[in-house]
Design a protein around this motif. Structure first.
Motif, mmCIF file in Angstrom:
data_model
loop_
_atom_site.group_PDB
_atom_site.id
_atom_site.type_symbol
_atom_site.label_atom_id
_atom_site.label_comp_id
_atom_site.label_asym_id
_atom_site.label_seq_id
_atom_site.Cartn_x
_atom_site.Cartn_y
_atom_site.Cartn_z
ATOM 1 N N ILE A 172 -4.420 33.893 -5.007
ATOM 2 C CA ILE A 172 -5.784 33.799 -4.465
ATOM 3 C C ILE A 172 -5.747 33.162 -3.084
ATOM 4 C CG2 ILE A 172 -7.994 32.591 -4.716
ATOM 5 C CD1 ILE A 172 -7.806 33.125 -7.715
ATOM 6 N N ALA A 173 -4.990 32.072 -2.960
ATOM 7 C CA ALA A 173 -4.863 31.409 -1.659
ATOM 8 C C ALA A 173 -4.246 32.366 -0.632
ATOM 9 C CB ALA A 173 -4.012 30.148 -1.795
ATOM 10 N N TYR A 174 -3.283 33.171 -1.074
ATOM 11 C CA TYR A 174 -2.647 34.125 -0.159
ATOM 12 C C TYR A 174 -3.655 35.177 0.301
ATOM 13 C CZ TYR A 174 0.847 37.199 1.863
ATOM 14 O OH TYR A 174 1.582 37.956 2.746
ATOM 15 N N MET A 175 -4.463 35.685 -0.636
ATOM 16 C CA MET A 175 -5.493 36.667 -0.267
ATOM 17 C C MET A 175 -6.501 36.070 0.708
ATOM 18 S SD MET A 175 -6.378 38.996 -3.620
ATOM 19 C CE MET A 175 -6.007 37.895 -4.977
ATOM 20 N N GLN A 176 -6.876 34.813 0.490
ATOM 21 C CA GLN A 176 -7.845 34.174 1.376
ATOM 22 C C GLN A 176 -7.283 33.965 2.773
ATOM 23 O OE1 GLN A 176 -8.799 30.761 -1.165
ATOM 24 N NE2 GLN A 176 -10.819 31.616 -1.533
ATOM 25 N N GLU A 177 -5.997 33.758 2.875
ATOM 26 C CA GLU A 177 -5.365 33.555 4.187
ATOM 27 C C GLU A 177 -5.068 34.870 4.890
ATOM 28 O OE1 GLU A 177 -1.893 31.168 3.709
ATOM 29 O OE2 GLU A 177 -2.975 29.496 2.768
ATOM 30 N N HIS A 178 -4.853 35.947 4.107
ATOM 31 C CA HIS A 178 -4.404 37.222 4.702
ATOM 32 C C HIS A 178 -5.339 38.382 4.347
ATOM 33 C CE1 HIS A 178 -0.472 35.399 5.733
ATOM 34 N NE2 HIS A 178 -0.606 34.745 4.589
ATOM 35 N N TYR A 179 -6.629 38.068 4.144
ATOM 36 C CA TYR A 179 -7.553 39.107 3.671
ATOM 37 C C TYR A 179 -7.759 40.231 4.679
ATOM 38 C CZ TYR A 179 -11.172 36.823 6.537
ATOM 39 O OH TYR A 179 -11.885 36.288 7.573
ATOM 40 N N TRP A 204 -12.788 45.625 11.365
ATOM 41 C CA TRP A 204 -11.390 45.292 11.680
ATOM 42 C C TRP A 204 -11.066 43.852 11.296
ATOM 43 C CZ3 TRP A 204 -9.394 41.740 15.243
ATOM 44 C CH2 TRP A 204 -8.009 41.813 15.417
ATOM 45 N N GLN A 205 -12.021 42.946 11.522
ATOM 46 C CA GLN A 205 -11.815 41.530 11.216
ATOM 47 C C GLN A 205 -11.551 41.296 9.737
ATOM 48 O OE1 GLN A 205 -11.167 39.370 13.825
ATOM 49 N NE2 GLN A 205 -12.962 38.081 13.547
ATOM 50 N N VAL A 206 -12.159 42.115 8.889
ATOM 51 C CA VAL A 206 -12.008 41.892 7.452
ATOM 52 C C VAL A 206 -11.055 42.887 6.796
ATOM 53 C CG1 VAL A 206 -14.273 40.822 7.269
ATOM 54 C CG2 VAL A 206 -14.061 43.276 6.853
ATOM 55 N N GLY A 207 -10.270 43.586 7.602
ATOM 56 C CA GLY A 207 -9.183 44.383 7.042
ATOM 57 C C GLY A 207 -9.435 45.860 6.873
ATOM 58 N N PHE A 208 -10.436 46.443 7.567
ATOM 59 C CA PHE A 208 -10.726 47.871 7.451
ATOM 60 C C PHE A 208 -10.498 48.551 8.798
ATOM 61 C CE2 PHE A 208 -13.009 46.102 3.916
ATOM 62 C CZ PHE A 208 -12.981 47.078 2.931
ATOM 63 N N GLU A 209 -9.665 49.568 8.816
ATOM 64 C CA GLU A 209 -9.446 50.335 10.044
ATOM 65 C C GLU A 209 -10.570 51.343 10.259
ATOM 66 O OE1 GLU A 209 -7.198 49.923 12.322
ATOM 67 O OE2 GLU A 209 -6.047 48.356 11.303
ATOM 68 N N ASP A 210 -11.121 51.869 9.157
ATOM 69 C CA ASP A 210 -12.152 52.917 9.215
ATOM 70 C C ASP A 210 -13.523 52.272 9.002
ATOM 71 O OD1 ASP A 210 -13.914 55.011 8.813
ATOM 72 O OD2 ASP A 210 -12.513 56.194 7.616
ATOM 73 N N VAL A 211 -14.369 52.267 10.040
ATOM 74 C CA VAL A 211 -15.672 51.623 9.949
ATOM 75 C C VAL A 211 -16.584 52.335 8.955
ATOM 76 C CG1 VAL A 211 -16.701 52.911 11.863
ATOM 77 C CG2 VAL A 211 -17.553 50.627 11.305
ATOM 78 N N HIS A 212 -16.435 53.640 8.791
ATOM 79 C CA HIS A 212 -17.273 54.374 7.859
ATOM 80 C C HIS A 212 -16.922 54.021 6.415
ATOM 81 C CE1 HIS A 212 -18.894 56.656 11.164
ATOM 82 N NE2 HIS A 212 -17.670 57.010 11.540
ATOM 83 N N TYR A 213 -15.624 53.887 6.140
ATOM 84 C CA TYR A 213 -15.215 53.476 4.798
ATOM 85 C C TYR A 213 -15.673 52.034 4.531
ATOM 86 C CZ TYR A 213 -12.250 52.242 0.842
ATOM 87 O OH TYR A 213 -11.796 51.808 -0.385
ATOM 88 N N PHE A 214 -15.563 51.189 5.548
ATOM 89 C CA PHE A 214 -16.050 49.812 5.420
ATOM 90 C C PHE A 214 -17.534 49.800 5.057
ATOM 91 C CE2 PHE A 214 -18.547 46.651 7.867
ATOM 92 C CZ PHE A 214 -18.257 45.525 7.110
ATOM 93 N N SER A 215 -18.322 50.632 5.746
ATOM 94 C CA SER A 215 -19.757 50.671 5.506
ATOM 95 C C SER A 215 -20.066 51.118 4.080
ATOM 96 C CB SER A 215 -20.430 51.616 6.505
ATOM 97 O OG SER A 215 -21.827 51.584 6.357
ATOM 98 N N ARG A 216 -19.333 52.127 3.576
ATOM 99 C CA ARG A 216 -19.550 52.607 2.217
ATOM 100 C C ARG A 216 -19.199 51.527 1.190
ATOM 101 N NH1 ARG A 216 -16.950 57.223 4.139
ATOM 102 N NH2 ARG A 216 -15.094 56.775 2.898
#
Length: 369
Positions: free
Chosen positions: A5-12, A72-84
């Motif tokens: 969990i700590a690793y995910m929070q640091e590298h999300y 991009w900040q939260v780990g998504f390259e595709d903004v449309h997929y992020f939005s969905r």
């Protein structure tokens, strides 16, 4: 599980896989997923997705960054997929996320924060607080607005109890970085400074698009301070000294002249004079020996018998009153000792609490003028 969990929070914001997380945990992917689900009530990659969306919501509420940059900040390259994915997990689109914060299920981490939210027309669902430290005004406020009280021990925030309320947003100040990280896994969090009532007003006014109301409230508080200062004019001209002494189960401390909250109200807003021997104390409350108290020898003395869970300051209060120097203090001889309530002076200071404090201070200091 806590390690991953700590690793995910640091590298999300990085591309993480179940296999990678399982290796960190030292388990097979299948065994890791089963253990994680038992521990958090969801698969590890769902936890990661939710955590990413919580961070995205914070950015949407607090910044003017573009959707592409936030994705991009939260780990998504595709903004449309992020939005969905965002709409799938939060129920609203990213573009509508920041428009209606008042409709969210909000948990306030302090009564002061809840007080300010109410002033801006936002009723929190719940507030975390130590019941022993709530003023009667705050208790009435919670009852009137049907705000759920989440009882937390003094100096400790019950994050598990907060998690069970399933908040959409958490607003408040954080005791430690460890607590902050636990809260970040529960919901989006907005960090505010509750040690400074005026700064808190500005922060919440900006968050809820209530800048005009915020300016009006700040102006009202300034008028209240000016009116109180005017009433204290004879005392200020005389340069009479005022000291606030805290009696604790294990000793004594005095209120310094350079901190926020009640310190700022007394010594900078109202312009009252701190005794010369106490001017070296830079902390909010500084250690005070009985010898230092006699050296300070204030003209007026406010005494707070500290309210604490599991401890009683009565023995120290008795020790103080029986000490050789107590009766020789100028404030004692002139009947200028005033006993104040921890809940009001420390925990209850806010937009409404300021007026009550000022009335109490002015009434005490002008009684013998």
């Amino acid at each position: 599980m806590q390690r991953t969990i700590a690793y995910m929070q640091e590298h999300y914001n990085e591309a993480l896989t179940r296999k990678q997380l399982a290796q960190i945990a030292g388990l097979s992917p299948w065994h890791y997923s089963r253990k994680f689900n038992e521990y958090r009530g969801m698969p590890p990659l769902e936890f990661l997705a939710r955590y990413r969306m919580y961070r995205a919501q914070e950015l949407l509420l607090l910044t003017s960054a573009t959707m592409q940059h936030i994705a991009w900040q939260v780990g998504f390259e595709d903004v449309h997929y992020f939005s969905r994915r965002f709409k799938q997990l939060t129920g609203v689109s990213p573009r509508n996320c920041g428009l209606h914060p008042t409709s969210r299920r909000i948990v306030a981490l302090t009564p002061l924060c809840a007080d300010m939210l109410i002033r801006f027309g936002t009723i929190p669902h719940a507030v975390a607080a130590t019941p022993l430290l709530l003023t009667e005004r705050q208790l009435r406020q919670l009852e009137e607005h049907r705000i759920k009280l989440l009882p937390s021990p003094q100096f400790h925030l019950d994050t598990e109890l907060i998690a069970r309320t399933q908040p959409d947003l958490i607003i408040g100040a954080f005791i430690t970085e460890e607590v902050r990280m636990r809260l970040r896994a529960i919901a989006p969090i907005i960090s505010v400074d509750h040690s400074d009532a005026e700064l808190l007003i500005q922060q919440l006014a900006a968050l809820f698009d209530k800048e005009a109301e915020g300016r009006s409230l700040l102006a009202q508080m300034q008028r209240e301070r000016e009116a109180a200062r005017s009433k204290l004019s004879p005392l200020l001209q005389s340069r009479a000294t005022v000291m606030a002494l805290r009696v604790e189960p294990f000793g004594y401390r005095y209120l310094g002249g350079y901190a926020k909250g009640i310190s700022e109200l007394l010594y900078r807003n109202l312009g009252l004079s701190l005794p010369e021997p106490l001017k070296a104390g830079e902390a909010w409350f500084n250690p005070c020996s009985l010898e230092l108290l006699t050296q300070a020898n204030p003209d007026y003395l406010f005494v707070e018998k500290r309210v604490m869970e599991h401890f009683d300051a009565e023995a120290k209060m008795n020790e103080l009153k029986q000490s050789p120097g107590w009766q020789r203090l100028k404030a004692v001889r002139l009947n200028r000792v005033f006993y104040v309530d921890t809940r009001q002076w420390v925990e209850g200071y806010g937009a409404d609490g300021q007026k009550m404090l000022l009335d109490q201070i002015v009434a005490a200091l002008t009684a013998s003028v």
